[in-house]
Scaffold this motif. Sequence first.
Motif, PDB file in Angstrom:
ATOM      1  N   SER A   1      -2.138  43.322-101.020  1.00 40.47           N
ATOM      2  CA  SER A   1      -1.027  43.608-100.106  1.00 40.47           C
ATOM      3  C   SER A   1      -1.333  43.161 -98.681  1.00 40.47           C
ATOM      4  O   SER A   1      -0.464  43.225 -97.815  1.00 40.47           O
ATOM      5  N   GLY A   2      -2.567  42.764 -98.442  1.00 38.50           N
ATOM      6  CA  GLY A   2      -2.950  42.357 -97.091  1.00 38.50           C
ATOM      7  C   GLY A   2      -3.295  43.526 -96.179  1.00 38.50           C
ATOM      8  O   GLY A   2      -3.574  43.336 -94.996  1.00 38.50           O
ATOM      9  N   LYS A   3      -3.305  44.747 -96.716  1.00 36.49           N
ATOM     10  CA  LYS A   3      -3.633  45.915 -95.870  1.00 36.49           C
ATOM     11  C   LYS A   3      -5.079  45.895 -95.430  1.00 36.49           C
ATOM     12  O   LYS A   3      -5.442  46.437 -94.400  1.00 36.49           O
ATOM     13  N   VAL A   4      -5.890  45.297 -96.280  1.00 39.74           N
ATOM     14  CA  VAL A   4      -7.313  45.233 -95.984  1.00 39.74           C
ATOM     15  C   VAL A   4      -7.770  43.788 -96.096  1.00 39.74           C
ATOM     16  O   VAL A   4      -7.418  43.100 -97.050  1.00 39.74           O
ATOM     17  N   ASN A   5      -8.520  43.343 -95.087  1.00 39.07           N
ATOM     18  CA  ASN A   5      -9.076  41.992 -95.141  1.00 39.07           C
ATOM     19  C   ASN A   5     -10.591  42.098 -95.261  1.00 39.07           C
ATOM     20  O   ASN A   5     -11.272  42.463 -94.314  1.00 39.07           O
ATOM     21  N   VAL A   6     -11.093  41.794 -96.448  1.00 41.39           N
ATOM     22  CA  VAL A   6     -12.535  41.943 -96.687  1.00 41.39           C
ATOM     23  C   VAL A   6     -13.313  40.669 -96.368  1.00 41.39           C
ATOM     24  O   VAL A   6     -14.536  40.677 -96.359  1.00 41.39           O
ATOM     25  N   LYS A   7     -12.587  39.596 -96.077  1.00 41.70           N
ATOM     26  CA  LYS A   7     -13.267  38.294 -95.952  1.00 41.70           C
ATOM     27  C   LYS A   7     -14.299  38.268 -94.825  1.00 41.70           C
ATOM     28  O   LYS A   7     -15.302  37.572 -94.917  1.00 41.70           O
ATOM     29  N   ARG A   8     -14.021  39.041 -93.765  1.00 44.07           N
ATOM     30  CA  ARG A   8     -14.938  39.050 -92.625  1.00 44.07           C
ATOM     31  C   ARG A   8     -16.339  39.527 -92.992  1.00 44.07           C
ATOM     32  O   ARG A   8     -17.310  39.258 -92.302  1.00 44.07           O
ATOM     33  N   LEU A   9     -16.436  40.252 -94.106  1.00 43.53           N
ATOM     34  CA  LEU A   9     -17.753  40.759 -94.519  1.00 43.53           C
ATOM     35  C   LEU A   9     -18.672  39.644 -94.999  1.00 43.53           C
ATOM     36  O   LEU A   9     -19.895  39.760 -94.960  1.00 43.53           O
ATOM     37  N   ILE A  10     -18.072  38.549 -95.489  1.00 42.52           N
ATOM     38  CA  ILE A  10     -18.900  37.449 -96.021  1.00 42.52           C
ATOM     39  C   ILE A  10     -19.429  36.628 -94.852  1.00 42.52           C
ATOM     40  O   ILE A  10     -18.669  36.014 -94.118  1.00 42.52           O
ATOM     41  N   THR A  11     -20.755  36.650 -94.699  1.00 49.38           N
ATOM     42  CA  THR A  11     -21.354  35.904 -93.588  1.00 49.38           C
ATOM     43  C   THR A  11     -22.100  34.669 -94.074  1.00 49.38           C
ATOM     44  O   THR A  11     -22.358  33.758 -93.296  1.00 49.38           O
ATOM     45  N   HIS A  12     -22.486  34.668 -95.357  1.00 49.29           N
ATOM     46  CA  HIS A  12     -23.275  33.546 -95.870  1.00 49.29           C
ATOM     47  C   HIS A  12     -22.836  33.199 -97.288  1.00 49.29           C
ATOM     48  O   HIS A  12     -22.484  34.087 -98.062  1.00 49.29           O
ATOM     49  N   ASN A  13     -22.877  31.892 -97.598  1.00 52.03           N
ATOM     50  CA  ASN A  13     -22.514  31.419 -98.940  1.00 52.03           C
ATOM     51  C   ASN A  13     -23.620  30.518 -99.475  1.00 52.03           C
ATOM     52  O   ASN A  13     -24.138  29.669 -98.752  1.00 52.03           O
ATOM     53  N   PHE A  14     -23.961  30.712-100.747  1.00 52.07           N
ATOM     54  CA  PHE A  14     -24.982  29.885-101.399  1.00 52.07           C
ATOM     55  C   PHE A  14     -24.514  29.494-102.792  1.00 52.07           C
ATOM     56  O   PHE A  14     -23.658  30.158-103.377  1.00 52.07           O
ATOM     57  N   LYS A  15     -25.114  28.422-103.320  1.00 53.73           N
ATOM     58  CA  LYS A  15     -24.870  28.058-104.718  1.00 53.73           C
ATOM     59  C   LYS A  15     -25.832  28.836-105.611  1.00 53.73           C
ATOM     60  O   LYS A  15     -26.885  29.288-105.140  1.00 53.73           O
ATOM     61  N   LEU A  16     -25.486  28.932-106.874  1.00 54.05           N
ATOM     62  CA  LEU A  16     -26.351  29.645-107.820  1.00 54.05           C
ATOM     63  C   LEU A  16     -27.777  29.077-107.778  1.00 54.05           C
ATOM     64  O   LEU A  16     -28.758  29.822-107.840  1.00 54.05           O
ATOM     65  N   GLU A  17     -27.871  27.756-107.650  1.00 55.72           N
ATOM     66  CA  GLU A  17     -29.190  27.094-107.605  1.00 55.72           C
ATOM     67  C   GLU A  17     -30.002  27.570-106.393  1.00 55.72           C
ATOM     68  O   GLU A  17     -31.222  27.423-106.363  1.00 55.72           O
ATOM     69  N   GLU A  18     -29.320  28.095-105.379  1.00 55.14           N
ATOM     70  CA  GLU A  18     -30.003  28.531-104.146  1.00 55.14           C
ATOM     71  C   GLU A  18     -30.213  30.052-104.107  1.00 55.14           C
ATOM     72  O   GLU A  18     -30.366  30.646-103.038  1.00 55.14           O
ATOM     73  N   THR A  19     -30.231  30.656-105.295  1.00 56.36           N
ATOM     74  CA  THR A  19     -30.300  32.118-105.371  1.00 56.36           C
ATOM     75  C   THR A  19     -31.470  32.716-104.594  1.00 56.36           C
ATOM     76  O   THR A  19     -31.313  33.731-103.899  1.00 56.36           O
ATOM     77  N   LEU A  20     -32.643  32.089-104.688  1.00 50.48           N
ATOM     78  CA  LEU A  20     -33.813  32.683-104.020  1.00 50.48           C
ATOM     79  C   LEU A  20     -33.610  32.714-102.506  1.00 50.48           C
ATOM     80  O   LEU A  20     -33.913  33.713-101.839  1.00 50.48           O
ATOM     81  N   GLU A  21     -33.047  31.620-101.987  1.00 50.79           N
ATOM     82  CA  GLU A  21     -32.758  31.548-100.552  1.00 50.79           C
ATOM     83  C   GLU A  21     -31.700  32.596-100.175  1.00 50.79           C
ATOM     84  O   GLU A  21     -31.786  33.246 -99.130  1.00 50.79           O
TER      85      GLU A  21
END
Length: 352
Positions: free
Chosen positions: A313-333
């Motif tokens: 509904s757009g009442k809550v925007n959770v996207k701001r919580l994501i600060t970093h993105n990695f690929k599965l291959e970069e799991t350790l990092e």
Amino acid sequence: MGGTDDNLTAILYKQGDLRLENRPIPEPKDDEVLLRMSAVGICGSDVHYLTKGRIGDFIVTSPMIIGHEAAGIVAKCGKNVKNLKIGDRVAVEPGVPCRRCDHCKTGQYNLCPDVVFCATPPVHGNLSRYYTHDADYCFKLPDHVSLEEGALLEPLSVGVQACRRAGVTLGSTVLICGAGPIGLVSLLVAKSMGAGKIVIADLAANRLAVAKELGADEVLTVEMSSDAAELAKQVKAKLGGEMPNVTIECSGAESMIKLAILATRSGGCVVLVGLGPAEVTIPVVNAAVREVDIRGVFRYANCYPAALALVASGKVNVKRLITHNFKLEETLEAFETARTGKGGAIKVMIHC
Ligand code: NAD
Ligand code: ZN
């Protein structure tokens, strides 16, 4: 099935030993779906299992697939599955209870003693390319809700459970202790439930800055040496002389639990979400004589639909919580980033 047909999987062998390995693609049972995993968030508990090898009595004694904040796309359906079809994008509610015990039958299925919860030893998680899950614990995402948001329904559901247990309602004044991902989702949910003023406390100025962005009315910067009674006075001052109706404790720190009790107005409620030391000293008589209720919170039950509705509904925007993105291959990092919190990490997301 399209895409990559390996099943690269993040497996925690033991404390400090996380490996990526190719595993066979599992077959869904009759009531399950096979998911092609898309987004998996790293939770503090995942990091804890990696660095300590255990949380309380849950000990990693055999190799365990890690990850439980997840969303994916249905790749195959078991023969009894009616609620989903191939290609549906879903959020995965990671705990599947027995469905038969008293707790399950009365709706408190989070308390089921036989719950099978992803990445809680010895149960495998879902940080892999393919994963099977009970179809009725998968929630179809509308087209405009991303798979990353789907993965964030997991911590958001903790916020929903916390605010429900705390009795947050229209006009509530709220204190939140701890501005990590769980404190922040509690803030978002409390606002969406109509809370009036919200003050949030933490040691970390960068996290409080994010809390402000997400709508906290007031922030309280705490130091390790701060006195709880003194902080309670500051909370009251920040609320214009009122004490909060409810406090949502999301740090687990002893000093914050003390603050939670002392700061909450008489007749109010403290919910304990943070899980820190097993035993702490708290002003229990203060709570007793002021009828401050102290309630536990364990994960969530029946919260995914509400969490999804808040996002859709757009009442809550959770996207701001994501600060970093990695690929599965970069799991350790990715785990290293989550562990150290470098670069102001809040929620680290892995893309499978
Ligand atoms: P986190 O570690 O990222 O956040 C905790 C926050 O508390 C941090 O920002 C930290 O700076 C702050 N903090 C720590 N000590 C403090 C102190 N003495 N004074 C003030 N602030 C302090 O963790 P998170 O992912 O946000 O999770 C929060 C807590 O909730 C953890 O204890 C976690 O185990 C617990 N948790 C419980 C449930 C449940 O079902 N009850 C579910 C998920 C997480
Ligand atoms: Zn049960």
